[in-house]
Design a protein around this motif. Structure first.
Motif, PDB file in Angstrom:
ATOM      1  N   ASN A  99       0.819  -1.214   0.000  1.00  0.00           N
ATOM      2  CA  ASN A  99       0.000   0.000   0.000  1.00  0.00           C
ATOM      3  C   ASN A  99       0.857   1.270   0.000  1.00  0.00           C
ATOM      4  O   ASN A  99       0.547   2.265   0.658  1.00  0.00           O
ATOM      5  CB  ASN A  99      -0.940   0.018   1.219  1.00  0.00           C
ATOM      6  CG  ASN A  99      -1.961  -1.094   1.171  1.00  0.00           C
ATOM      7  OD1 ASN A  99      -2.481  -1.422   0.101  1.00  0.00           O
ATOM      8  ND2 ASN A  99      -2.230  -1.693   2.323  1.00  0.00           N
ATOM      9  N   ASP A 100       1.930   1.241  -0.724  1.00  0.00           N
ATOM     10  CA  ASP A 100       2.798   2.408  -0.882  1.00  0.00           C
ATOM     11  C   ASP A 100       3.389   2.344  -2.280  1.00  0.00           C
ATOM     12  O   ASP A 100       4.191   1.466  -2.587  1.00  0.00           O
ATOM     13  CB  ASP A 100       3.904   2.402   0.179  1.00  0.00           C
ATOM     14  CG  ASP A 100       4.702   3.709   0.180  1.00  0.00           C
ATOM     15  OD1 ASP A 100       4.732   4.382  -0.869  1.00  0.00           O
ATOM     16  OD2 ASP A 100       5.296   4.036   1.223  1.00  0.00           O
ATOM     17  N   GLU A 149       7.250   2.417  -2.533  1.00  0.00           N
ATOM     18  CA  GLU A 149       7.875   1.136  -2.185  1.00  0.00           C
ATOM     19  C   GLU A 149       7.647   0.097  -3.280  1.00  0.00           C
ATOM     20  O   GLU A 149       8.542  -0.711  -3.572  1.00  0.00           O
ATOM     21  CB  GLU A 149       7.320   0.628  -0.855  1.00  0.00           C
ATOM     22  CG  GLU A 149       7.768   1.434   0.354  1.00  0.00           C
ATOM     23  CD  GLU A 149       7.354   0.765   1.647  1.00  0.00           C
ATOM     24  OE1 GLU A 149       6.845  -0.382   1.581  1.00  0.00           O
ATOM     25  OE2 GLU A 149       7.535   1.380   2.705  1.00  0.00           O
TER      26      GLU A 149
END
Length: 814
Positions: free
Chosen positions: A567-568, A571
């Motif tokens: 959820n990034d 990343e």
């Protein structure tokens, strides 16, 4: 003068002899007592026994004595010859160094041998000391609960290893075994929670369970912790050193995936120095496990599906092709029956392996007299499976029928039965004959077995060159054992020079064909069923152990923003960058192009045009990738990361269009743009270059000027089209005015149409003459009024005449 030169020569000879004695004394080796093996050498001494040394010492003394005599004789002979000092010096040196070289080599070997023995003794003493410090553990009998737990665990793992079993039943058995505190069963359940198998994700529980089990020395737990630290889930921050430690501990516990992970890291230098030898050790262990499980069927085929390639070239669906062949097979088509039998015999991308269905289709083909059907029936009965019981007699019968028809599969099957004595007496001569016939027809099993016979010298004289030839032929068809045997030959230098990189490449290929490679198909199935997170976790695990297809697929999923584990987005791009980088390092051209895109746009790394251009060039030159050629051409066109060169850009665009037909449209657009840029540059060098150096206000408000120009053009277009629009409207109104009271429905359309079409011409003629007469007597306004009235009356008259009778039409001669 002669006397002085002889004196100097004597001094030189004395110095040489003294130096030789010093070297000889230094290379004799230590004289302390050590243990030696009893191969003609005494133990616990640093010298050889007298019985062994006396002949050698005597021979050395005789050699030295003979050399001295030769030296004296040559000196006496040459002393009478003027100018022979150089020849005397050379002969004296030869006489001195000949025996000294032999003594030096033997002394050097003696010293190295003593050093190696001392190291072995020291290592043995250290191991014994460590073993002595360990507390003695007496073997204890297993409790009934432990025996039951082990039985449950074995049954569950056996079910998981088979393709056609209910995995949820195996999961239930693991839960029962874990209830008895079976450590490996608990580790398997933790892996299930980590990968989303048969249960939902629970990274935190998996991490806690791995920590607990790792403290008890479970290799599977160390492998799990290494994976968590490598990808950064389960509350673990990414730490490659900790991942390497846990991978190493798991590999020491003989965990297969951990051994592959360590081998892959040493092979490509990932967080460790590059070491081909260390990679060779790890991959060889795994390859040996795989080779020991290979059967005559060569195992199920593992389809390595690259999601990026599948998206660009979807192709046909396998299920549709299978349905089509089933339709043909049901109609009696023998080739379709054989094809379906082979598909179910080995398994496909969307078709599970099913030997029972393969038996049915091969039986249909054999009943039709097909040799391949007989041969594969022999293979089914020779090996046996869950659905088919092995029967050597039946296998021999089918192989014989296929061999009589000249089929190479049947010939190699008979050769294998004679070679191993399966239902028939062993006969290497017959086996060699059958394998030769099959290999001459290009059958892979015949080539492999023939190479093995020449490699081991079974029934023939050992010949590594012929073995190498047949193994290379078998690798062209992808046989696992052929790759393994070539790895052995390159690792030990048998029949060739030793090559560690070649051996590692072969062993890595074998290691990636183990039963654990079925995880790739499992991940692909999850992806097709829209379980993206489960597919990503599987691909990331296989990427850690070095599967290039898993690395590219994991990067593909992260690149498309389909993974919701982190959820990034930042990343995700960083992880995708590293996966693309590892896949590109293994030679995947599409990954090299994607990695170049990441460097070009600065996704997950810093923008670096030079590195991007280098990756594009590598993909275009080595793999002839059209996308890489196009990108490289664009960078040459814009001068990004390299010198601007439009000629080279055009060349690369043309090469991209020649390499891939799909690139013709974008290449055409790019070439048009390049031509426009060339024209603009030509204008800049011409007298009209002032156009490009306008006032800054004009350049700043270019949009306003553009809007004004477009508005003027639109007004001109509307003005020029206005008369045509008015004429069309007048004609439409004239045709749409019928006279009231006429029964138009009674007249056919095809009869009324030509009269209606002729009415406007008649009306216009009458109106024109009336207007001319009126203009002579009255004003222009009165003429216009009469024109409109007579035009309407003429139209009405024409309408009436057309509805009444055709005889009332206007005569053209009037």
């Amino acid at each position: 003068m002669m006397r002085q030169s002889n004196f100097l020569l004597s001094i030189l000879l004395f110095l040489v002899i003294s130096r030789g004695q010093l070297l000889r004394a230094e290379l004799q080796g230590p004289t302390n007592t050590i243990d030696r093996p009893t191969n003609g050498v005494e133990a616990n001494t640093g010298t050889v026994p007298p019985s062994a040394t006396e002949p050698q010492g005597k021979a050395d003394a005789d050699e030295i004595k003979t050399a001295d005599q030769d030296t004296t004789a040559s000196a006496a002979t040459d002393s009478t010859t003027p100018g022979s000092n150089d020849r005397k010096a050379a002969k004296l040196k030869d006489a001195e160094f000949a025996p000294r070289t032999k003594i030096m080599s033997s002394a050097l070997f003696e010293r190295l041998w003593n050093d190696s023995v001392k190291k072995q003794q020291l290592l043995k003493a250290q191991i014994e000391a460590i073993e002595a410090r360990k507390p003695s553990v007496e073997p204890t009998d297993l409790t009934p609960e432990q025996i039951e737990a082990q039985s449950l665990y074995d049954n569950a793992m056996e079910m998981l290893a088979k393709p056609r079993t209910d995995k949820r039943v195996a999961f239930t058995l693991l839960q029962k075994a874990a209830a008895f505190n079976h450590l490996k069963a608990r580790a398997e359940l933790a892996w299930a929670a980590l990968l989303g198998h048969w249960t939902s994700f629970d990274f935190q529980h998996a991490a806690e369970e791995f920590e607990t089990l790792a403290n008890q020395g479970v290799p599977e737990a160390h492998m799990g912790l290494g994976f968590l630290y490598s990808i950064g889930v389960g509350g673990k921050n990414v730490s490659q050193p900790l991942a390497l430690i846990h991978y190493t501990l798991a590999s020491l516990g003989d965990h297969t995936l951990a051994q592959m992970a360590i081998g892959y890291r040493y092979l490509y230098g990932i967080n460790v120095p590059v070491s081909c030898e260390k990679a060779l050790v790890q991959y060889k262990r795994v390859a040996k496990k795989v080779a020991s499980k290979v059967t005559f069927a060569n195992g199920p085929i593992v389809h390595r599906v690259r999601l990026l390639d599948e998206q660009e070239n979807p192709g046909s669906q396998e299920t549709e092709i299978v349905d089509y062949y089933q339709l043909l097979a049901d109609k009696g088509d023998v080739q379709s029956q054989v094809g379906l039998g082979q598909l179910y015999y080995q398994g496909g991308k969307a078709t599970e392996q099913d030997h029972q269905k393969a038996l049915e289709y091969f039986t249909l083909a054999a009943n039709a007299g097909n040799a391949i059907g007989f041969a594969f029936l022999g293979k089914l009965y020779l090996e046996g499976s869950e659905q088919i019981k092995a029967d050597n007699d039946t296998a021999f019968k089918y192989f014989s029928k296929a061999s009589e028809m000249g089929d190479p599969v049947g010939q190699s099957g008979l050769g294998l039965m004679y070679l191993k004595g399966l239902g028939v007496p062993k006969d290497s001569i017959k086996a060699l004959s059958y394998f030769t016939q099959a290999a001459d027809q290009g059958w892979v099993d015949g080539q492999l077995q023939l190479g093995t016979m020449y490699f081991t010298g079974n029934g023939v004289k050992t010949d590594y060159k012929l073995a190498l030839k047949y193994f290379n032929l078998a690798t062209q068809s992808g046989h696992v054992l052929a790759y393994y045997n070539l790895g052995i030959m390159h690792a030990y230098g048998m029949g060739m020079l030793r090559s560690c990189p070649a051996a590692v490449e072969f062993f890595k290929n074998v290691a990636e064909r183990g039963r654990w490679s079925s995880r790739l198909m499992h991940a692909y199935s999850d992806y097709k069923h829209n379980r993206i997170d489960e597919a990503y976790m599987q691909y990331s695990l296989m990427a850690e152990v070095g599967y290039e297809v898993a690395q590219s697929n994991a990067a593909f999923l992260l690149d498309r923003e389909e993974v919701h584990v982190f959820n990034d987005r930042h990343e995700d791009l960083i992880r995708a960058f590293y996966y693309w980088k590892r896949a590109a390092g293994q030679g995947y051209s599409a990954a090299q192009v994607k990695l170049g895109d990441y460097y070009y746009y600065g996704w997950g790394t810093k923008t670096d045009f030079e590195t991007a251009a280098a990756l594009y060039r590598k993909a275009s030159e080595q793999q002839y990738n059209a996308q890489a050629m196009f990108n490289l051409g664009y960078m040459h066109e814009q001068g990004l990361g390299m010198k601007k060169d439009w000629h080279l850009a055009k060349r690369l665009y043309d090469l991209a269009a020649e390499t891939n037909s799909d690139a013709k449209v974008p290449v055409a657009i790019a070439l048009f743009k390049l031509q426009m840029l060339t024209k603009i540059e030509a204008v800049k060098e011409s007298p009209y270059r002032f156009i490009f150096y306008m006032d800054e206000n004009i350049a700043a408000n270019w949009d306003l000027y553009m809007i004004t120009i477009l508005t003027l053009l639109l007004g001109i277009i509307m003005y020029t089209r206005r008369p045509f629009q008015q004429q069309e409207q007048a004609q439409a109104q004239a045709q749409q005015q019928p006279e009231p009271g006429n029964n138009l429905a009674a007249v056919p359309n095809n009869a009324a149409q030509p009269t209606a079409e002729s009415a406007p011409s008649t009306t216009n003629t009458a109106a024109t003459s009336a207007a001319a007469d009126s203009a002579a007597a009255t004003s222009t306004a009165t003429a216009a009024a009469s024109t409109m009235s007579e035009a309407s009356s003429g139209t009405a008259t024409a309408g009436n005449s057309s509805t009444a009778s055709s005889s009332n039409t206007l005569d053209p001669t009037d």
